[in-house]
Design a protein around this motif. Sequence first.
Motif, PDB file in Angstrom:
ATOM      1  N   THR A  42      -0.168  14.064  40.463  1.00 15.95           N
ATOM      2  CA  THR A  42      -1.390  13.864  41.246  1.00 15.95           C
ATOM      3  C   THR A  42      -2.121  15.179  41.439  1.00 15.95           C
ATOM      4  O   THR A  42      -1.568  16.262  41.289  1.00 15.95           O
ATOM      5  CB  THR A  42      -1.075  13.248  42.616  1.00 15.95           C
ATOM      6  N   GLN A  46      -6.760  13.772  44.799  1.00 19.25           N
ATOM      7  CA  GLN A  46      -6.161  12.449  45.004  1.00 19.25           C
ATOM      8  C   GLN A  46      -5.358  12.416  46.295  1.00 19.25           C
ATOM      9  O   GLN A  46      -5.457  11.478  47.099  1.00 19.25           O
ATOM     10  CB  GLN A  46      -5.258  12.099  43.820  1.00 19.25           C
ATOM     11  N   ARG A  47      -4.562  13.462  46.513  1.00 25.11           N
ATOM     12  CA  ARG A  47      -3.752  13.497  47.739  1.00 25.11           C
ATOM     13  C   ARG A  47      -4.641  13.587  48.979  1.00 25.11           C
ATOM     14  O   ARG A  47      -4.325  13.014  50.031  1.00 25.11           O
ATOM     15  CB  ARG A  47      -2.751  14.659  47.676  1.00 25.11           C
ATOM     16  N   GLU A  49      -7.586  12.269  49.321  1.00 30.38           N
ATOM     17  CA  GLU A  49      -8.122  10.923  49.565  1.00 30.38           C
ATOM     18  C   GLU A  49      -7.110  10.085  50.343  1.00 30.38           C
ATOM     19  O   GLU A  49      -7.462   9.386  51.301  1.00 30.38           O
ATOM     20  CB  GLU A  49      -8.451  10.256  48.233  1.00 30.38           C
ATOM     21  N   TRP A  50      -5.858  10.153  49.921  1.00 33.67           N
ATOM     22  CA  TRP A  50      -4.813   9.394  50.618  1.00 33.67           C
ATOM     23  C   TRP A  50      -4.591   9.918  52.040  1.00 33.67           C
ATOM     24  O   TRP A  50      -4.391   9.127  52.972  1.00 33.67           O
ATOM     25  CB  TRP A  50      -3.510   9.476  49.837  1.00 33.67           C
ATOM     26  N   GLU A 175       2.471   5.547  52.784  1.00 34.68           N
ATOM     27  CA  GLU A 175       2.383   4.552  51.699  1.00 34.68           C
ATOM     28  C   GLU A 175       1.222   3.601  51.941  1.00 34.68           C
ATOM     29  O   GLU A 175       0.517   3.200  51.000  1.00 34.68           O
ATOM     30  CB  GLU A 175       3.689   3.780  51.570  1.00 34.68           C
ATOM     31  N   ALA A 177      -1.460   4.326  53.142  1.00 34.88           N
ATOM     32  CA  ALA A 177      -2.684   5.057  52.808  1.00 34.88           C
ATOM     33  C   ALA A 177      -2.832   5.314  51.314  1.00 34.88           C
ATOM     34  O   ALA A 177      -3.880   5.798  50.886  1.00 34.88           O
ATOM     35  CB  ALA A 177      -2.692   6.387  53.552  1.00 34.88           C
ATOM     36  N   GLY A 178      -1.786   5.002  50.526  1.00 39.78           N
ATOM     37  CA  GLY A 178      -1.897   5.155  49.078  1.00 39.78           C
ATOM     38  C   GLY A 178      -0.928   6.110  48.430  1.00 39.78           C
ATOM     39  O   GLY A 178      -0.846   6.178  47.195  1.00 39.78           O
ATOM     40  N   PHE A 179      -0.186   6.904  49.206  1.00 43.55           N
ATOM     41  CA  PHE A 179       0.776   7.825  48.608  1.00 43.55           C
ATOM     42  C   PHE A 179       1.844   7.052  47.837  1.00 43.55           C
ATOM     43  O   PHE A 179       2.156   5.899  48.169  1.00 43.55           O
ATOM     44  CB  PHE A 179       1.446   8.669  49.699  1.00 43.55           C
TER      45      PHE A 179
END
Length: 458
Positions: A42, A46-47, A49-50, A175, A177-179
């Motif tokens: 990643t 990207q991180r 955004e999460w 998780e 949140a998208g991680f």
Amino acid sequence: MPIATMNPTSGKTEILIEPHSAAEVDERIAQAAAAVEALKATTFAQRAEWMRAAAAILDDQAAGLGELITIEMGKPIAQSVAEVEKSAKAMRFYAEHSEEFLADVALEDPSTVNASAAWTRYEPLGVVLAVMPWNYPLWQVIRFAAPALMAGNAGLLKHASNVPQAALFLDTLFERAGFPEGSFRTLLIGGREVGAVIADPRVKAVTLTGSEPAGRSVAQIAGDHVKKAVLELGGSDPFIVLPSADVKAAAATAVRARINNNGQSCIAGKRFIVHADVYDEFAAEFATQMSGLVIGNPLLPETQVGPLATESGRQDLIDLVEDAREKGASILTGGTVPDLPGWFYAPTVIADLPEDARLIQEEAFGPVASLYLAKDHEDALRIANQTTFGLSSAVWTSDPEEEAFFVAGLDAGAVFVNGMTVSYQELPFGGVKRSGFGRELAAVGQREFCNLKTVWKA
């Protein structure tokens, strides 16, 4: 044995939760190790955004989370909600600044090392275990998790046993949140099981916020396995008031510093060291304001002081006060247990402490303040530095020379001038002496759990 939420306001059990088995702990460590590999693929963007999505979850649930925190550990509800909001702010801070904090740094003149180019880069260590306390059940965790995950690490959390619902909320937050799955995992285990997790080869480092004995134990195990550790331990912070200060403002701030979080804060002002010229004025104002605080149900907005988080914690506080009383100290206000259910203790101010009183060296983790009369500046500094702790400190003065004297002379990780100690994500946080080692927050706190790799190119 089940892990319990004991409501400190009533003394009653709210919920029982089964701890994780050895097999479940192993699986959670495996998930975190796998997440490290996924996180390597990643980008900072990207991180980020999460991380912003996780912050948004906190904002959306601030009221409910605030109530959960208050029920589990007893702080006034406004402070609990503020803790949630502060945690979300820190998450956005690291989402915004991590790429800058962890950027490659080129050597300005590589010819000095016989290279065409040379630089350093920060790389994540891997799985990091956080052993966290109950007094700030969200903030303490987020101030580790946000920088660690933004750096590309995965996190494991062993939270305090009396805040299991906060721990379970954090288990799924990132998780949601998208991680990647397993990026952050809660381990519902006892203190005796922490050593085996630190020793696990999949775990690369550990951070602990807690008591000095717990820090010693964690540091020893980490050292045995040659693993990085960051420790934030106890504090008995001095709050120094000098004749040039605004004494009334100092007294009002001293009250907030001492009773914030029901007095259960490592960085709270605990020892109030006042110059002889203004001692009587400060003592009278301080004791009057402490005696007028509203004690009661922390879910009510008018409450200023709630219960201690645990019954054992209150007993420890009682023992410290009674030791001082028996040895001849003066109780200016408080020193009593209110006639309320739960684990309350009255805001207390103690003066004239004899040298053999335990309060001289031990941390009072609750709404108990000790007053010290200082003959002059040198005496104030001597009193301030006489404990084994060195977390933070405060000095009140309008004299630039006095300010410089105490900023240079105080043995502490921080000095706050004309204010109370507060942790900010923009500033490094940590202590010296037996208050621990390493730093949290700011850029330096994020870099604690990174490998600083040197690159040399011919």
